[in-house]
Enzyme design. Structure first.
Site, PDB file in Angstrom:
ATOM      1  CB  ALA A  33      -9.989 -14.501 -16.200  1.00  0.00           C
ATOM      2  CB  THR A  63      -8.004  -8.990 -20.615  1.00  0.00           C
ATOM      3  OG1 THR A  63      -8.447  -7.972 -19.731  1.00  0.00           O
ATOM      4  CG2 THR A  63      -7.235  -8.383 -21.775  1.00  0.00           C
ATOM      5  NE  ARG A 117      -3.042  -3.884  26.576  1.00  0.00           N
ATOM      6  CZ  ARG A 117      -3.189  -3.819  27.900  1.00  0.00           C
ATOM      7  NH1 ARG A 117      -4.397  -3.908  28.429  1.00  0.00           N
ATOM      8  NH2 ARG A 117      -2.147  -3.686  28.695  1.00  0.00           N
ATOM      9  CG  ASP A 152     -17.233  -6.524   2.644  1.00  0.00           C
ATOM     10  OD1 ASP A 152     -16.174  -6.557   3.294  1.00  0.00           O
ATOM     11  OD2 ASP A 152     -17.729  -5.462   2.204  1.00  0.00           O
TER      12      ASP A 152
HETATM   13  O1  F6P Z   1     -16.342  -3.536   0.941  1.00  0.00           O
HETATM   14  C1  F6P Z   1     -15.019  -3.775   1.287  1.00  0.00           C
HETATM   15  C2  F6P Z   1     -14.650  -2.957   2.494  1.00  0.00           C
HETATM   16  O2  F6P Z   1     -13.292  -3.205   2.794  1.00  0.00           O
HETATM   17  C3  F6P Z   1     -15.532  -3.156   3.729  1.00  0.00           C
HETATM   18  O3  F6P Z   1     -15.189  -4.320   4.435  1.00  0.00           O
HETATM   19  C4  F6P Z   1     -15.273  -1.880   4.456  1.00  0.00           C
HETATM   20  O4  F6P Z   1     -16.350  -1.587   5.323  1.00  0.00           O
HETATM   21  C5  F6P Z   1     -15.176  -0.878   3.356  1.00  0.00           C
HETATM   22  O5  F6P Z   1     -14.781  -1.578   2.204  1.00  0.00           O
HETATM   23  C6  F6P Z   1     -14.211   0.250   3.584  1.00  0.00           C
HETATM   24  O6  F6P Z   1     -14.312   1.101   2.496  1.00  0.00           O
HETATM   25  P1  F6P Z   1     -13.311   2.278   2.149  1.00  0.00           P
HETATM   26  O7  F6P Z   1     -12.061   1.666   1.627  1.00  0.00           O
HETATM   27  O8  F6P Z   1     -14.023   3.081   1.118  1.00  0.00           O
HETATM   28  O9  F6P Z   1     -13.073   3.008   3.425  1.00  0.00           O
END
Ligand code: F6P
Length: 326
Positions: free
Chosen positions: A25, A27, A250, A131
């Site tokens: 988008a 670009t 678990r 996130d």
């Molecule tokens: O920010 C995205 C994310 O996937 C977080 O949820 C997670 O804590 C982090 O990145 C993991 O980072 P990396 O891929 O650098 O281990």
């Protein structure tokens, strides 16, 4: 202010589904406006080393449906240093980049904010992270897809949980934010979510047990946010085994499968809208802001607010899960 003829675009931090739709988008919208687009590879690392190539409308063909990022990404230590940012700025000048579009999360937008403080380069941030932890936007690119991935994984785990009468602690990503945990718990019909935002209140495991767990159910799913503040799923499973040894416990840590895969329609649309809006914002002379979505409208959020303010989890979501998991 210098008129814009060339923009640079990069993705930074953790990849998120929809980043490609956003690159496309940005670009196409820039080219539509008569601007040149430089794709910067591996995030700020590529800006520092000069790994930059011109993008065409064809370079972004057939990518809207792909997860990850065609520009690749990284978490750059060097960019955190003034020397690293100096090298990056030298390449901005070398490649004739008049404005920079950064697609990424918290750390990536902090980097853009820092660069814009030190050098005269307009920066626009687009929220790209599973996130959903950036303030000022209802959603970030990748969040909806990750949420759906978690829900379909938990649906599968529930088959084993109910067949064996087990309690599963399912750990999900989110860094220090509980959006993925809270909303996946609601959507998957989980019995509880343990999220970092609630750690200051009562003990969430005790609350889960205290709500009469297993009075009417023989299996349970507890979604645990990965945050080191909460200790993660292993921590709660250990506690459960010690404090309530009668239960069969678990753990499943969903890990990186949450970040991959085809972006949902919601993420593709969000990414497309934000990408187009970023070019519009530059035309309006905007700089050093993140673009977000609020009540289905595009909004401009100063970097300082987007990054620094904690984005709260709506209490209503916590109540909904509490009521529906009886
Ligand atoms: O920010 C995205 C994310 O996937 C977080 O949820 C997670 O804590 C982090 O990145 C993991 O980072 P990396 O891929 O650098 O281990």
């Amino acid at each position: 202010m210098k008129s814009i003829q060339t923009i640079g675009v990069l993705t930074s931090g953790g990849d998120a589904p929809g980043m490609n739709a956003c690159i496309r988008a940005v670009t196409r919208s820039a080219i539509y406006s008569g601007w040149k687009v430089i794709g910067i590879y591996r995030g700020y690392e590529g800006l520092i080393s000069g790994d930059c190539r011109e993008m065409t409308t064809e370079s972004v063909s057939n990518i809207i449906q792909r997860g990850g990022t065609i520009l690749k990404t990284s978490r750059s230590e060097e960019f955190m240093t003034p020397e690293g940012r100096k090298k990056a700025y030298d390449n901005i000048v070398k490649f004739g980049i008049d404005a920079l579009i950064v697609i990424g999360g918290n750390g990536s937008l902090s980097g853009a904010q820092q660069l814009a403080l030190e050098y005269d380069i307009p920066c626009i941030g687009l929220p790209g992270t599973i996130d959903n932890d950036l303030y000022g936007t209802d959603a970030t690119i990748g969040y909806d897809t990750a949420l759906n991935t978690i829900v379909s994984a938990v649906d599968k785990i529930r088959d084993t949980a109910s067949s064996h009468d087990r309690i599963f602690f399912v750990e999900v990503m989110g860094r220090d934010a509980g959006f993925l945990a809270q909303n996946s718990a609601i959507a998957a019909g989980a019995e509880a979510a343990i999220i970092p935002e609630e750690l200051t209140t009562d003990d969430q495991l005790t609350r889960f047990i205290g709500r009469g767990m297993r009075k009417s159910k023989n299996s349970s799913i507890v979604i645990v946010s990965e945050s080191p503040k909460s200790g993660g799923a292993m921590h709660y499973a250990e506690r459960m085994r010690k404090e309530y040894p009668e239960y069969d416990v678990r753990v499943t840590i969903l890990g990186y499968l949450q970040r991959g895969g085809t972006p949902s329609a919601v993420d593709r649309i969000l990414a497309s809208r934000l990408g187009v809006a970023s070019i519009q914002a530059l035309k309006e002379g905007q700089r050093n802001i993140m673009l977000g979505i609020d009540d289905d409208e595009i909004v401009y959020v100063p970097f300082s607010r987007a990054i620094k303010m904690d984005k709260p989890i709506n209490q209503e979501l916590i109540d909904v899960l509490g009521i529906l998991s009886i």
